[in-house]
Design an enzyme around this catalytic site. Structure first.
Site, mmCIF file in Angstrom:
data_model
loop_
_atom_site.group_PDB
_atom_site.id
_atom_site.type_symbol
_atom_site.label_atom_id
_atom_site.label_comp_id
_atom_site.label_asym_id
_atom_site.label_seq_id
_atom_site.Cartn_x
_atom_site.Cartn_y
_atom_site.Cartn_z
ATOM 1 N N GLU A 130 34.208 20.595 -4.859
ATOM 2 C CA GLU A 130 33.824 21.417 -3.716
ATOM 3 C C GLU A 130 33.396 20.561 -2.529
ATOM 4 O O GLU A 130 32.860 19.469 -2.706
ATOM 5 C CB GLU A 130 32.654 22.333 -4.100
ATOM 6 N N CYS A 143 29.902 17.935 3.992
ATOM 7 C CA CYS A 143 29.257 17.474 2.762
ATOM 8 C C CYS A 143 30.366 17.328 1.718
ATOM 9 O O CYS A 143 31.047 18.304 1.401
ATOM 10 C CB CYS A 143 28.227 18.524 2.341
ATOM 11 N N CYS A 150 29.086 15.109 -12.626
ATOM 12 C CA CYS A 150 28.197 13.962 -12.460
ATOM 13 C C CYS A 150 27.620 13.601 -13.818
ATOM 14 O O CYS A 150 27.278 14.481 -14.603
ATOM 15 C CB CYS A 150 27.071 14.306 -11.477
ATOM 16 N N CYS A 154 20.545 15.143 -13.905
ATOM 17 C CA CYS A 154 19.243 15.624 -13.424
ATOM 18 C C CYS A 154 19.109 17.104 -13.831
ATOM 19 O O CYS A 154 20.011 17.906 -13.547
ATOM 20 C CB CYS A 154 19.143 15.480 -11.906
ATOM 21 N N CYS A 157 19.810 20.185 -11.362
ATOM 22 C CA CYS A 157 21.007 20.168 -10.509
ATOM 23 C C CYS A 157 22.190 20.855 -11.188
ATOM 24 O O CYS A 157 22.505 20.564 -12.349
ATOM 25 C CB CYS A 157 21.357 18.715 -10.187
ATOM 26 N N CYS A 395 23.978 21.455 0.278
ATOM 27 C CA CYS A 395 24.347 20.149 -0.264
ATOM 28 C C CYS A 395 23.627 19.888 -1.584
ATOM 29 O O CYS A 395 22.462 20.203 -1.743
ATOM 30 C CB CYS A 395 23.969 19.051 0.716
#
Ligand code: SAH
Ligand code: SF4
Length: 404
Positions: A130, A143, A150, A154, A157, A395
């Site tokens: 995205e 962004c 990822c 975290c 997130c 973001c």
């Protein structure tokens, strides 16, 4: 070369972003026939010299590389039939070799009267990523994602929940910016006047350029080091080498992969570094940003101050305020004491809860007190605006669940 694994890796298995290429390692140019699993080669992966070499290999005059590049970076087109300055017989040959379609828009969502637009892209291998365009009265920020998913994990997130699918190529990153530039040039994103109203009604009067790029979409940019630095060069090199956006208007956001920050310092780029700190103490940061178990708060900040000293750029310290987790007054004071007198400012982000999250944003009074304590310590603070929240487009909050 950075790793381009297409399988999810364990969360703490962060690739070493600074591992030097072995002597005599093949350059990307020699990898023209990339194996399966790698995005097709695109001119935005290559320097101008490398583009010329590809063009020459095709039996074409090398200056065609600059012509082709001008179409992509100056006019935002990659359609061969629009390249009237190229001989008809060479257009398809050159476009096929250097301008393959890398991303196809799968879904578009917009809010804020059309001035915030999120695009869900499908890559050549079906991977979904995205990007978000945000138009303000005085600037347009793109962004971008640097990885599909990822691997840092975290817990607050959305991107971190699903793990890493793969690194994006430089051209896949740059293509997100070019797509935004194309929309703006075509007058397809309404403007906003400084008084908040919509800008001119005719599309032509309403065109704009991308002024800022932030690596705050999906992924940890410094875990995909080579592609991200190549993308930064393409984004900031002048047309026809690249898009010609000012280096100072590009922000690379990282959780703090210390060796990669040090390496970035040596690139001679004056891009802004954002460090996602989220806690001033190792005990809490070990849980909020798991890579902190490898590089501690003190080491991350030391690398950031070295970066600031080398580039003269103020470091942005990102801090997502999470109710009763990291928003205590003593943590504000500890953060203030770490940052006082440094070339830094704090960007507080009210937590945008992920679907199954038990956490939420801090209470307004607590947030105000956090700001007050930092300000009292002489640390500049801003609270990030919550653009794009209704489309999960703010973001760093791109919901991997936004499937079509
Ligand atoms: N991986 C990089 C860049 C992408 S995330 C990084 O972490 O810095 C961009 C920013 O959004 C980071 O500061 C990240 O901590 C923040 N972020 C992620 N999820 C969030 C959420 N649910 N609410 C608020 N901020 C979030
Ligand atoms: Fe990855 Fe950044 Fe999300 Fe952490 S906050 S999981 S590093 S994208």
């Amino acid at each position: 070369m950075t790793e381009r694994s297409s399988v999810s890796r364990p969360r703490l298995d962060v690739p070493d972003p600074v591992a030097p290429a072995p002597p005599g390692a093949p350059t990307r140019l020699l990898l023209a026939g990339r194996g399966r699993g790698r995005p097709p080669r695109h001119l935005a992966d290559l320097t101008m010299a490398e583009r010329r070499a590809v063009v020459a290999d095709l039996g074409q005059p090398p200056y065609r590389a600059a012509q082709l590049s001008r179409h992509f970076f100056g006019r935002f087109t990659q359609q061969a039939d629009q390249m009237s300055d190229l001989p008809r017989a060479s257009r398809d040959l050159l476009a096929d070799a250097l301008l393959p379609r890398l991303l196809t828009a799968e879904r578009e969502l917009s809010c804020d009267a059309g001035t915030t637009r999120k695009t869900l892209w499908r890559a050549f291998d079906g991977t979904l990523i995205e990007s978000v365009l945000m138009r303000y009265p005085d600037r347009v920020t793109m962004c971008v994602s640097s990885q599909a998913g990822c691997g840092i994990g975290c817990p607050f997130c959305a991107t971190g929940q699903a793990g890493l699918t793969r690194n994006l190529s430089a051209a896949e990153i740059v293509t997100q910016v070019v797509a935004g530039a194309r929309l703006l040039a075509a007058g397809q994103v309404p403007g906003v006047s400084s008084r908040g109203g919509l800008g001119g009604s005719s599309p032509r009067a309403n065109t704009a350029r991308v002024s800022n790029v932030v690596f705050m979409g999906m992924g940890e940019p410094l875990a995909n080091y080579a592609s991200v630095v190549a993308a930064v060069r393409r984004i900031t090199d002048p047309v026809p080498e690249g898009l010609g956006i000012s280096q100072r208007s590009v922000t690379v956001s990282t959780v703090g992969l210390v060796p990669a920050i040090t390496r970035l310092r040596g690139e001679g780029l004056s891009v802004t570094l954002a460090v996602s700190l989220h806690a001033p103490d190792d005990e809490l940061r070990d849980t909020l940003v798991p890579v902190n178990r490898r590089w501690k708060v003190g080491e991350v900040l030391a690398a950031a101050w070295d970066y600031a000293a080398a580039t003269g750029r103020r470091v942005s310290i990102e801090y997502a305020l999470i109710r009763d987790i990291n928003d205590q007054a003593w943590r504000a004071d500890l953060l203030g004491s770490l940052l006082t007198g440094r070339l830094a400012h704090v960007n507080l982000i009210p937590l945008n809860p992920t679907p199954e999250s038990k956490w939420t944003a801090s209470r307004p009074a607590v947030q105000r007190e956090f700001v007050r304590r930092l300000t009292a310590a002489g640390v500049p603070v801003t609270v990030r605006d919550t653009r794009g929240r209704e489309i999960d487009g703010a973001c760093g909050q791109l919901a991997a669940s936004a499937r079509p």
